[in-house]
Design a protein around this motif. Structure first.
Motif, PDB file in Angstrom:
ATOM      1  N   ASN A 113     -25.944  61.197 -15.636  1.00 52.45           N
ATOM      2  CA  ASN A 113     -25.328  61.044 -16.951  1.00 52.45           C
ATOM      3  C   ASN A 113     -25.891  62.090 -17.891  1.00 52.45           C
ATOM      4  O   ASN A 113     -26.975  62.627 -17.680  1.00 52.45           O
TER       5      ASN A 113
ATOM      6  N   PRO B  46     -27.282  62.410 -21.366  1.00 55.57           N
ATOM      7  CA  PRO B  46     -27.768  61.508 -22.416  1.00 55.57           C
ATOM      8  C   PRO B  46     -27.246  61.836 -23.817  1.00 55.57           C
ATOM      9  O   PRO B  46     -27.281  60.980 -24.690  1.00 55.57           O
ATOM     10  N   LYS B  47     -26.717  63.036 -24.001  1.00 57.16           N
ATOM     11  CA  LYS B  47     -26.165  63.385 -25.314  1.00 57.16           C
ATOM     12  C   LYS B  47     -24.813  62.733 -25.564  1.00 57.16           C
ATOM     13  O   LYS B  47     -24.404  62.564 -26.716  1.00 57.16           O
TER      14      LYS B  47
ATOM     15  N   HIS C 248     -23.454  60.068 -23.048  1.00 58.73           N
ATOM     16  CA  HIS C 248     -23.287  58.814 -22.309  1.00 58.73           C
ATOM     17  C   HIS C 248     -24.377  57.812 -22.692  1.00 58.73           C
ATOM     18  O   HIS C 248     -25.505  58.198 -22.970  1.00 58.73           O
ATOM     19  N   THR C 249     -24.029  56.541 -22.650  1.00 52.55           N
ATOM     20  CA  THR C 249     -25.046  55.509 -22.838  1.00 52.55           C
ATOM     21  C   THR C 249     -25.998  55.543 -21.647  1.00 52.55           C
ATOM     22  O   THR C 249     -25.609  55.994 -20.560  1.00 52.55           O
ATOM     23  N   PRO C 250     -27.245  55.087 -21.799  1.00 56.15           N
ATOM     24  CA  PRO C 250     -28.244  55.195 -20.721  1.00 56.15           C
ATOM     25  C   PRO C 250     -27.821  54.559 -19.393  1.00 56.15           C
ATOM     26  O   PRO C 250     -28.172  55.061 -18.328  1.00 56.15           O
ATOM     27  N   GLU C 251     -27.058  53.477 -19.436  1.00 54.18           N
ATOM     28  CA  GLU C 251     -26.670  52.806 -18.192  1.00 54.18           C
ATOM     29  C   GLU C 251     -25.450  53.424 -17.509  1.00 54.18           C
ATOM     30  O   GLU C 251     -25.164  53.136 -16.348  1.00 54.18           O
ATOM     31  N   ARG C 252     -24.726  54.271 -18.198  1.00 54.65           N
ATOM     32  CA  ARG C 252     -23.524  54.905 -17.637  1.00 54.65           C
ATOM     33  C   ARG C 252     -23.886  55.845 -16.499  1.00 54.65           C
ATOM     34  O   ARG C 252     -24.843  56.602 -16.588  1.00 54.65           O
ATOM     35  N   ARG C 253     -23.136  55.799 -15.406  1.00 52.62           N
ATOM     36  CA  ARG C 253     -23.359  56.701 -14.282  1.00 52.62           C
ATOM     37  C   ARG C 253     -22.056  57.373 -13.891  1.00 52.62           C
ATOM     38  O   ARG C 253     -21.073  56.717 -13.553  1.00 52.62           O
TER      39      ARG C 253
ATOM     40  N   LYS D 225     -29.876  61.135 -11.991  1.00 52.61           N
ATOM     41  CA  LYS D 225     -30.528  59.825 -12.042  1.00 52.61           C
ATOM     42  C   LYS D 225     -30.829  59.270 -10.664  1.00 52.61           C
ATOM     43  O   LYS D 225     -31.804  58.560 -10.487  1.00 52.61           O
TER      44      LYS D 225
END
Length: 69
Positions: free
Chosen positions: A22, A24-25, A27-32, A56
């Motif tokens: 992902n 991070p700029k 996508h949310t942290p859990e998004r893959r 990740k």
């Protein structure tokens, strides 16, 4: 994903690996997001994502598919 093809530009080989990432700029942290890779391109694609801090996880395609069930 029986017709899973490597995500490397111009490659038509069967995918063996899933590269979960992902940005991070945006996508949310859990998004893959995922790229698929054959044996030949796994390291190259992993390095591309890794130097940007996006990579990740790297998982065998079979294992990734089993997780999704």
């Amino acid at each position: 994903m029986s017709d899973a093809i490597c995500s490397a530009k111009g490659c038509r080989a069967d995918a063996v690996w899933v590269l979960a990432w992902n940005n991070p700029k945006i996508h949310t942290p859990e998004r893959r997001k995922t790229w698929l890779a054959c044996e030949e391109h796994r390291e190259h694609l992993s390095q591309f994502l890794g130097v940007r801090g996006f990579l990740k996880d790297v998982v065998l395609l079979e294992e990734w598919e089993a997780r999704q069930d």
